[in-house]
Scaffold this motif. Structure first.
Motif: not given
Length: 440
Positions: A223-234
């Motif tokens: 996935p795009v970088i923003n989705i990856t970051k958000n998955a890690k964040l939550i």
């Protein structure tokens, strides 16, 4: 008891060894319509007095054999002659002799040679005194009888009043408690059913969303970088693992609320007016669930362990709501006894296992149900045990108890179910309540 007056025939026993004195006195007494009896010594006087029961005894002091003082003393020892007035006749004039005559039981003292009119006058005086004494005794007996009758009537009236008061309190308490518990159970059930129904939908929705996310991951592994970051964040991976656990916990909590609600409804069964077949174990278990919050440990003690030693019982025909009230009183009192003991123990970290043993036995041949509640709490003294079932008696501080729980429990078991409720306790060791309920 013989009652006479001076105009009726009285019986006078004359005791004298002098024939002349006997003749003079007996003639004078007979002339007044009284009966004169004669004895010439102390032994004969005692026999005659026991047999004839004279109203007065004229007793000479100086006689052969036992003298008048000894004769009087013997008469006063016997229950059949001790109340007969004795008038001494004697030629002795010494003050000591007069005192001795009065001490031995004489009521009067006439000195020889006597004046006949004086003798008759004194006899009349003592007949009147004897009459008044006996009338007073009868009046006292009648008064005692009336007082006893009044006391018994008042006691019976008080007992009836207390029973009526107890029944009123019990009926009102059962009615209020039943309405309250039934209302609480109803209020719980409405939102409970709503939550349980929607939890099923929520579980299905979450499962669908989880499957959808897995498909995204399968077809879009990068996935795009923003989705990856958000998955890690939550912490998406942990969320997907925890969601089934959360749903399972909610299920457990709702099931517990549902069990409590059922217990409340079982406890508040409105069978007061007629008997019904009832599962005793269900009643005990429902009561335990309601009181489960009190069984939990606190700063003074660990959890209270409930040991169930259940026998194989049939359904029992009884008043279920009333029996449940007895169970509530028994278990609540056991918890109170353990808590009171913990408050008195200096070292609260004594690692003692606090327990309540509940045992049921069915005696088939006798058709008798036995239920016991035994705790290892504070226990009771012998004096307390004698009063424990009395109305309004309580060992708890003011505001903590009414003193009606056990008296109501005994009335329910013994009067409503023809059974028996007993208490066995040792101070410092614990208490056991044993109830016996005959089915027939």
């Amino acid at each position: 008891m013989k009652i006479f007056n001076t105009f009726e025939k009285a019986t006078i026993l004359i005791v004298d060894d002098n024939p002349t004195n006997l003749k003079v006195l007996s003639d004078a007494i007979s002339s007044l319509g009284w009966e004169a009896l004669i004895a010439i010594d102390g032994e004969n006087a005692i026999e005659e007095a026991e047999y004839a029961q004279p109203d007065i005894i004229l007793l000479d002091v100086m006689m052969p054999g036992i003298d008048g003082f000894q004769t009087c003393a013997e008469l006063k020892k016997k229950s059949s002659t001790k109340d007969i007035p004795v008038i001494f006749l004697t030629a002795l004039t010494d003050q000591f002799d007069k005192v001795l005559g009065l001490v031995t039981g004489g009521v009067d003292y006439i000195t020889k040679p006597f004046n006949l009119d004086e003798v008759l006058a004194r006899i009349q005086v003592h007949l009147k005194l004897s009459l008044l004494t006996k009338e007073l005794e009868i009046k006292n007996q009648e008064l005692d009888r009336l007082v006893e009758e009044r006391t018994q009537k008042l006691s019976l009236t008080l007992d009836k009043l207390q029973q009526s008061q107890l029944q009123l309190v019990q009926s009102e308490k059962l009615s209020t408690l039943g309405e309250l518990v039934a209302g609480v159970a109803h209020e719980i059930n409405n939102p409970l059913n709503f939550v349980m129904g929607n939890l099923g939908f929520l579980r299905n929705y979450i499962n669908a969303l989880t499957q959808h996310l897995e498909l995204y991951h399968q077809y879009y592994p990068n996935p795009v970088i923003n989705i990856t970051k958000n998955a890690k964040l939550i912490e998406l991976d942990e969320i997907l693992i925890d969601i089934p656990k959360v749903i399972s916990s909610i299920d457990t909590g709702l099931e517990r609320i549902h069990n409590i609600s059922d217990s409340l409804r079982n406890f508040s069964r409105s069978d007061v007016s007629k008997k019904a077949f009832f599962d005793i174990h269900e009643g005990i278990n429902s009561t335990l669930i309601i009181l489960s919050y009190r069984l939990k440990g606190n700063k003074l003690r660990p959890d209270i362990e409930v040991i169930k030693d259940y026998g194989n019982l049939p359904l029992i025909e009884c008043y279920p709501e009333q029996i449940n009230q007895v169970f509530m009183n028994m278990i609540a009192n056991a918890i109170d006894a353990i808590d009171e003991l913990c408050q008195k123990v200096a070292d609260v970290q004594n690692n003692k296992n606090y327990q309540i043993l509940i045992k049921t036995v069915w005696k088939q041949e006798e058709e008798l149900l036995i239920v016991t509640f035994k705790d290892n709490g504070l226990g009771m003294s012998v004096e307390t045990q004698k009063q424990i079932f009395e109305q309004f008696f309580t060992t708890k501080p003011r505001g903590k108890g009414t003193g009606l729980g056990l008296s109501i429990s005994r009335q329910i078991i013994e009067e409503k179910h023809n059974g028996r409720l007993r208490c066995f306790s040792v101070l410092g060791e614990g208490t056991e309540f044993l109830m016996e309920i005959p089915v027939r």
